[in-house]
Scaffold this motif. Structure first.
Motif, mmCIF file in Angstrom:
data_model
loop_
_atom_site.group_PDB
_atom_site.id
_atom_site.type_symbol
_atom_site.label_atom_id
_atom_site.label_comp_id
_atom_site.label_asym_id
_atom_site.label_seq_id
_atom_site.Cartn_x
_atom_site.Cartn_y
_atom_site.Cartn_z
ATOM 1 N N PHE A 42 34.331 60.066 42.243
ATOM 2 C CA PHE A 42 35.097 60.082 40.669
ATOM 3 C C PHE A 42 36.177 61.186 40.756
ATOM 4 N N GLU A 43 35.660 62.304 41.280
ATOM 5 C CA GLU A 43 36.806 63.178 41.356
ATOM 6 C C GLU A 43 38.013 63.221 42.327
ATOM 7 N N ASP A 44 37.918 62.368 43.019
ATOM 8 C CA ASP A 44 39.112 61.887 43.912
ATOM 9 C C ASP A 44 40.070 60.946 43.336
ATOM 10 N N ARG A 45 39.788 60.366 42.158
ATOM 11 C CA ARG A 45 40.608 59.149 41.782
ATOM 12 C C ARG A 45 41.942 59.367 41.533
ATOM 13 N N SER A 46 42.183 60.713 40.688
ATOM 14 C CA SER A 46 43.457 60.890 40.313
ATOM 15 C C SER A 46 44.367 61.207 41.826
ATOM 16 N N ALA A 47 43.719 61.597 43.103
ATOM 17 C CA ALA A 47 44.615 61.906 44.055
ATOM 18 C C ALA A 47 44.415 60.468 44.962
ATOM 19 N N LEU A 48 44.182 59.371 44.485
ATOM 20 C CA LEU A 48 44.137 58.019 45.121
ATOM 21 C C LEU A 48 44.938 57.090 44.142
ATOM 22 N N PRO A 49 46.267 57.219 43.743
ATOM 23 C CA PRO A 49 46.675 56.265 42.954
ATOM 24 C C PRO A 49 46.956 55.140 43.755
ATOM 25 N N TYR A 50 47.279 54.801 44.885
ATOM 26 C CA TYR A 50 47.224 53.569 45.582
ATOM 27 C C TYR A 50 45.976 52.614 45.342
ATOM 28 N N ILE A 51 44.788 53.411 45.816
ATOM 29 C CA ILE A 51 43.631 52.722 45.563
ATOM 30 C C ILE A 51 43.180 52.126 44.094
ATOM 31 N N ASP A 52 43.887 53.124 43.148
ATOM 32 C CA ASP A 52 43.882 52.537 41.796
ATOM 33 C C ASP A 52 44.791 51.339 41.478
ATOM 34 N N ALA A 53 45.905 51.427 42.317
ATOM 35 C CA ALA A 53 46.716 50.314 41.965
ATOM 36 C C ALA A 53 46.092 49.015 42.664
ATOM 37 N N VAL A 54 45.626 49.151 43.672
ATOM 38 C CA VAL A 54 44.889 47.981 44.569
ATOM 39 C C VAL A 54 43.948 47.357 43.623
ATOM 40 N N TYR A 55 43.146 48.266 42.748
ATOM 41 C CA TYR A 55 41.947 47.783 41.882
ATOM 42 C C TYR A 55 42.750 47.336 40.659
ATOM 43 N N ARG A 56 43.795 47.625 40.123
ATOM 44 C CA ARG A 56 44.467 47.052 38.946
ATOM 45 C C ARG A 56 44.978 45.721 39.440
ATOM 46 N N GLU A 57 45.756 45.569 40.678
ATOM 47 C CA GLU A 57 46.187 44.534 40.986
ATOM 48 C C GLU A 57 45.155 43.426 41.224
ATOM 49 N N VAL A 58 43.960 43.618 41.848
ATOM 50 C CA VAL A 58 43.056 42.685 41.954
ATOM 51 C C VAL A 58 42.651 42.062 40.537
ATOM 52 N N LEU A 59 42.378 42.905 39.601
ATOM 53 C CA LEU A 59 42.078 42.308 38.286
ATOM 54 C C LEU A 59 43.267 41.442 37.536
ATOM 55 N N ARG A 60 44.320 41.922 38.156
ATOM 56 C CA ARG A 60 45.605 41.082 37.468
ATOM 57 C C ARG A 60 45.682 39.738 38.132
ATOM 58 N N TRP A 61 45.934 39.897 39.628
ATOM 59 C CA TRP A 61 45.917 38.814 40.565
ATOM 60 C C TRP A 61 45.171 37.700 40.383
ATOM 61 N N ARG A 62 43.787 37.963 39.875
ATOM 62 C CA ARG A 62 42.874 36.862 39.933
ATOM 63 C C ARG A 62 41.864 37.288 38.921
ATOM 64 N N PRO A 63 41.987 37.040 37.492
ATOM 65 C CA PRO A 63 41.154 37.769 36.401
ATOM 66 C C PRO A 63 39.748 36.914 36.570
ATOM 67 N N VAL A 64 38.981 37.774 36.155
ATOM 68 C CA VAL A 64 37.545 37.358 36.343
ATOM 69 C C VAL A 64 37.248 36.428 34.993
ATOM 70 N N LEU A 65 37.974 36.532 33.904
ATOM 71 C CA LEU A 65 37.543 35.630 32.761
ATOM 72 C C LEU A 65 39.065 35.161 32.527
ATOM 73 N N PRO A 66 39.420 33.996 33.334
ATOM 74 C CA PRO A 66 40.772 33.675 32.937
ATOM 75 C C PRO A 66 41.162 33.172 31.526
ATOM 76 N N LEU A 67 40.202 32.949 30.729
ATOM 77 C CA LEU A 67 40.608 32.361 29.415
ATOM 78 C C LEU A 67 39.846 33.454 28.376
ATOM 79 N N SER A 68 39.266 34.524 28.798
ATOM 80 C CA SER A 68 38.686 35.534 28.180
ATOM 81 C C SER A 68 37.218 35.091 27.495
ATOM 82 N N VAL A 69 36.819 35.469 26.414
ATOM 83 C CA VAL A 69 35.619 34.921 25.812
ATOM 84 C C VAL A 69 36.130 34.631 24.323
ATOM 85 N N GLY A 70 35.642 33.267 23.807
ATOM 86 C CA GLY A 70 36.104 32.715 22.746
ATOM 87 C C GLY A 70 35.915 33.458 21.444
#
Length: 232
Positions: free
Chosen positions: A65-93
């Motif tokens: 976790f201490e490396d996270r700030s030095a790995l912006p592209y990895i964080d961008a991959v993580y964010r794009e995964v959640l955006r590209w294919r949302p786990v809950l497409p309609l969230s929770v009612g």
């Protein structure tokens, strides 16, 4: 690598924390399988991730976790995964506790309300070419993580996911660790030809999963094999 072996590695990468089962396993498993799908479909993303990880880690250890700030592209991959294919497409009612009016529309008391996460995450005015997997959309021009980049996967307001911090940590560290030691590519048939992967073949329901697909996952090097063996 067999699915069972991959599962052991996913567990091994995250075992110092609470297990996925305690926070709802599907919420973590779905984005991790979407991540594998995205990597198999986009080798240039894997190559850039490898470059950043090797620069920070030197190929001699796994990320922390201490490396996270030095790995912006990895964080961008993580964010794009959640955006590209949302786990809950309609969230929770949700349920309206009282009558309300929004943009001229009456929302009666007791009405069921669904948040269209898919539409938000694929809004062309916010995310040009939303169907394209492009982590760079979460980076600034100088390669740093965009501070305003939102993650819709964990919901909103008072009913935001209570386990979001654990899910965020688990998914990010698993993505970073897998990319640090693995190549993830399309599988090949006996003739050596790549086996096509259906990009949009997902399950229906509250939680969306990619349906089973074939891919290849193998250690990047002998040093990677040693790191893998240390945690199994």
């Amino acid at each position: 690598m067999r699915v069972r072996q991959l599962g052991i590695l996913m567990y091994a990468f995250t075992r110092p924390r609470l297990t996925d089962l305690e926070a709802g396993g599907d919420i973590s498993v779905s984005p991790l399988m979407s991540f594998v799908l995205a990597m198999a479909l986009h080798p240039h993303v894997v190559a850039r991730a490898h470059e950043e990880l090797d620069h920070v880690l030197g190929g001699s250890r796994l990320p922390t976790f201490e490396d996270r700030s030095a790995l912006p592209y990895i964080d961008a991959v993580y964010r794009e995964v959640l955006r590209w294919r949302p786990v809950l497409p309609l969230s929770v009612g949700r349920c309206a506790l009282d009558h309300d009016v929004y943009n001229g529309y009456l929302i009666p008391k007791g009405a069921a309300i669904l948040t269209n996460i898919w539409a938000m995450a694929h809004d062309e005015t916010k995310y040009p070419q939303p169907s394209v997997f492009r982590p760079e959309r979460f980076l600034t021009t100088d390669g740093q993580l965009e501070a305003s980049g939102r993650i819709f996967a964990f919901g909103f307001g008072r009913r935001i996911c209570a386990g979001r911090a654990m899910a965020d940590a688990t998914i990010w560290l698993t993505i970073a660790s897998m990319l640090a030691v693995f190549n993830i590519t399309k599988a090949k048939d006996q003739a050596g030809k790549e086996i096509p992967i259906p990009e949009y073949d997902y399950t229906d329901g509250l939680i969306s999963h990619p349906k089973p697909f074939q891919y290849s996952i193998h250690p990047r090097s002998l040093a990677s094999e040693r790191l893998i063996n240390e945690i199994i």
